[in-house]
Design a protein around this motif. Structure first.
Motif, PDB file in Angstrom:
ATOM      1  N   THR A  43       0.840  -1.205   0.000  1.00  0.00           N
ATOM      2  CA  THR A  43       0.000   0.000   0.000  1.00  0.00           C
ATOM      3  C   THR A  43       0.872   1.251   0.000  1.00  0.00           C
ATOM      4  O   THR A  43       2.020   1.215   0.407  1.00  0.00           O
ATOM      5  N   SER A  44       0.295   2.343  -0.401  1.00  0.00           N
ATOM      6  CA  SER A  44       1.019   3.604  -0.434  1.00  0.00           C
ATOM      7  C   SER A  44       1.431   4.047   0.974  1.00  0.00           C
ATOM      8  O   SER A  44       0.616   4.014   1.898  1.00  0.00           O
TER       9      SER A  44
ATOM     10  N   LEU B 167       1.672   6.908   2.028  1.00  0.00           N
ATOM     11  CA  LEU B 167       0.990   8.153   2.407  1.00  0.00           C
ATOM     12  C   LEU B 167       0.001   7.941   3.544  1.00  0.00           C
ATOM     13  O   LEU B 167      -0.220   8.805   4.373  1.00  0.00           O
ATOM     14  N   GLU B 168      -0.594   6.739   3.570  1.00  0.00           N
ATOM     15  CA  GLU B 168      -1.622   6.469   4.562  1.00  0.00           C
ATOM     16  C   GLU B 168      -1.046   6.335   5.970  1.00  0.00           C
ATOM     17  O   GLU B 168      -1.744   6.482   6.960  1.00  0.00           O
TER      18      GLU B 168
ATOM     19  N   ASP C  93      -8.745  12.134   1.969  1.00  0.00           N
ATOM     20  CA  ASP C  93      -7.663  11.976   0.996  1.00  0.00           C
ATOM     21  C   ASP C  93      -6.662  10.920   1.467  1.00  0.00           C
ATOM     22  O   ASP C  93      -6.215  10.078   0.704  1.00  0.00           O
ATOM     23  N   ILE C  94      -6.321  10.993   2.760  1.00  0.00           N
ATOM     24  CA  ILE C  94      -5.354  10.032   3.312  1.00  0.00           C
ATOM     25  C   ILE C  94      -5.945   8.623   3.263  1.00  0.00           C
ATOM     26  O   ILE C  94      -5.288   7.653   2.892  1.00  0.00           O
TER      27      ILE C  94
ATOM     28  N   GLN D 276      -8.165   7.494   1.215  1.00  0.00           N
ATOM     29  CA  GLN D 276      -8.179   7.044  -0.168  1.00  0.00           C
ATOM     30  C   GLN D 276      -6.800   6.559  -0.610  1.00  0.00           C
ATOM     31  O   GLN D 276      -6.684   5.616  -1.378  1.00  0.00           O
ATOM     32  N   SER D 277      -5.743   7.226  -0.084  1.00  0.00           N
ATOM     33  CA  SER D 277      -4.387   6.823  -0.484  1.00  0.00           C
ATOM     34  C   SER D 277      -4.106   5.393  -0.050  1.00  0.00           C
ATOM     35  O   SER D 277      -3.306   4.696  -0.656  1.00  0.00           O
TER      36      SER D 277
ATOM     37  N   THR E 242      -4.831   2.942  -2.709  1.00  0.00           N
ATOM     38  CA  THR E 242      -3.986   2.930  -3.898  1.00  0.00           C
ATOM     39  C   THR E 242      -2.846   1.952  -3.698  1.00  0.00           C
ATOM     40  O   THR E 242      -2.030   2.131  -2.802  1.00  0.00           O
TER      41      THR E 242
ATOM     42  N   SER F 141       0.696   0.357  -4.026  1.00  0.00           N
ATOM     43  CA  SER F 141       2.020   0.808  -4.433  1.00  0.00           C
ATOM     44  C   SER F 141       2.758  -0.485  -4.752  1.00  0.00           C
ATOM     45  O   SER F 141       3.594  -0.946  -4.005  1.00  0.00           O
TER      46      SER F 141
END
Ligand SMILES: Cc1cc2nc3c(=O)[nH]c(=O)nc-3n(C[C@H](O)[C@H](O)[C@H](O)COP(=O)(O)OP(=O)(O)OC[C@H]3O[C@@H](n4cnc5c(N)ncnc54)[C@H](O)[C@@H]3O)c2cc1C
Length: 417
Positions: free
Chosen positions: A53-54, A56-57, A385-386, A388-389, A392, A394
């Motif tokens: 996972t990204s 960013l989260e 937004d976080i 949702q990241s 995504t 990775s």
């Protein structure tokens, strides 16, 4: 003169207390939060960082969290504390004077002095730990192709030590992920083996048996092998040794022990065998006033959970506000946390009081809990937004930049050197 509130630690306890105090807008109060990282790390999603996972989260900048509040965020590592003169000192050389002090330094990995573990195993406590492990998984799978059968078996065997929630979620996601990576690198995915080693009689020994059994059944369905009643004696470069058993592996993931931050012991607080601080009903260490310890470092009911640490932080803020207003502090009522334990992609077991939910609905609830955590810290839009990241993937292999095949079997760009 201003009242100085110093919060040390940018984790659940520190952030919750500073945010709650800031929202009260108490006149004449200056709040400083000192943390050794610029960002907050969300441990609950660390395993997903390992398996694609990204990042960013997992990582929220503290400045973003405190934007628009009167909290001053300082990057420093606190090294010494003198509660008699009310001064903390940082590695930067700065001195922090305070009237009220909130300590939320969290916990550290404990290796119980087992030979080889600290040097050779992979921890699961920080973003760096997770990224190091992610890279290692790809490296062993990429390089084992040219090895002998025996070397391949060793390289494709992953051992997770600790059958608590962290070990379970890691093992379940890892087996799915490592098989995907193996396939991409031309290694037979059926060679991939993941084992959970637990010292107690069963997995997740701290939670009800029926719940733990269902989660164990699920990890077994995914292909994870479960070894209970097994204690680790030592680790070497290509193996981990249990009592009367040796597991050949290049990857040992240690999730079996945590201990409160060592500074509490160094600073002379009264602690238990896990290094947790003895606190009174207002979270003040024994014999102290205007100092508060919460989260993983305090002896308290429902210890070791983010929800608990968050509740401690908010309550400590209420105690400080009451002291400043010369009123009586409310009574703290510990709340049983919701246990939401993921077990492979899109599946989780949830225990909420006496109610249990498994499968996709459990996964949905787990994601809801993640979102609630982000909402504790950030405005709705930012939290969304976080969140949702986290959806995504990775998926690129960190070693050779091959994109891991998507669910429908299609593969993307390749650039193996
Ligand atoms: C892999 C993993 C998965 C988890 N999953 C879940 C889960 O799904 N659900 C759940 O409820 N709980 C989960 N937890 C537990 C949860 O993360 C902790 O209970 C919670 O973070 C404790 O909060 P805390 O405030 O005590 O410490 P932390 O959140 O760890 O914060 C401590 C902070 O102090 C800072 N710090 C440390 N030393 C210093 C210093 N000397 N100077 C300045 N700053 C310092 C650190 O950088 C950090 O920001 C998990 C934990 C791990 C490791």
């Amino acid at each position: 003169m201003q009242t100085r509130i110093l919060v040390i630690g940018g984790g659940f306890t520190g952030i919750a207390s500073a945010l709650r105090l800031a929202r009260k807008n108490i006149e004449g109060v200056h709040i400083t939060l000192v943390s050794d990282r610029q960002h907050f790390e969300y441990h609950g999603a660390l395993y997903r960082l390992v398996t694609g996972t990204s990042p960013l989260e997992i990582c929220m900048p503290l400045r973003e969290i405190f934007k628009g509040t009167n909290v001053e965020v300082v990057l420093d590592t606190i090294t010494t504390l003198d509660t008699t003169v009310k001064i903390a000192r940082g590695a930067s050389g700065s001195k922090y004077h305070y009237n009220h002090l909130v300590l939320g330094l969290g916990a550290e990995t404990n290796y119980f002095n087992i030979p080889g573990l600290k040097e050779l195993s992979f921890g699961m406590k920080t973003i760096n730990d997770a990224l190091r492990l992610k890279r290692h998984i790809s490296e062993v799978l990429l390089t084992c192709k040219t090895g002998t059968k025996e070397e391949q078996v060793c390289a494709t065997n992953f051992v997770v030590i600790g059958g608590g929630p962290t070990g379970m979620e890691m093992a379940a996601d890892l087996i799915v992920y490592a098989r995907k990576i193996a396939k991409e690198h031309g290694v037979d995915p059926s060679l991939v083996n993941v084992e959970i080693v637990e010292g107690a009689k069963r997995l997740i020994p701290t939670l009800p048996e029926a719940f733990a059994e269902r989660l164990e059944e699920r990890v077994r369905e995914l292909g994870v092998k479960v070894l209970t009643n097994r204690v680790v004696e030592r680790e070497e470069v290509e193996g981990v040794y249990l009592k009367d058993m040796e597991l050949r592996t290049k990857t040992v993931i240690w999730t079996a022990g945590v201990m409160a931050h060592h500074l509490y012991r160094e600073w002379g607080f009264s602690v238990d065998k896990r290094g947790c601080v003895e606190v009174d009903e207002f979270f003040r260490p024994k014999g102290m006033t205007q100092v508060y310890v919460g989260g993983d470092a305090a002896i308290a009911e429902y210890w070791g959970m983010a929800q608990t640490a968050h509740a401690h932080g908010e309550y400590i803020a209420e105690v400080i506000a009451s002291e400043l207003a010369h009123t009586t502090a409310p009574v703290f009522h510990p709340k049983a946390p919701i246990y939401a334990i993921p077990s492979g992609p899109g599946w989780a077991g949830v225990l909420w009081g006496k109610t249990t939910v498994y499968g996709k609905t459990g996964w949905f609830l787990r994601r809801l809990v993640d979102f609630i955590v982000f909402q504790w810290m950030l405005p709705f839009r930012k939290a969304w937004d976080i969140f949702q990241s986290g959806r995504t993937p990775s998926d690129a292999c960190p070693v050779c930049s091959v994109e891991i095949g998507s669910a429908n079997g299609s593969h993307h760009q390749h650039s193996i050197p």
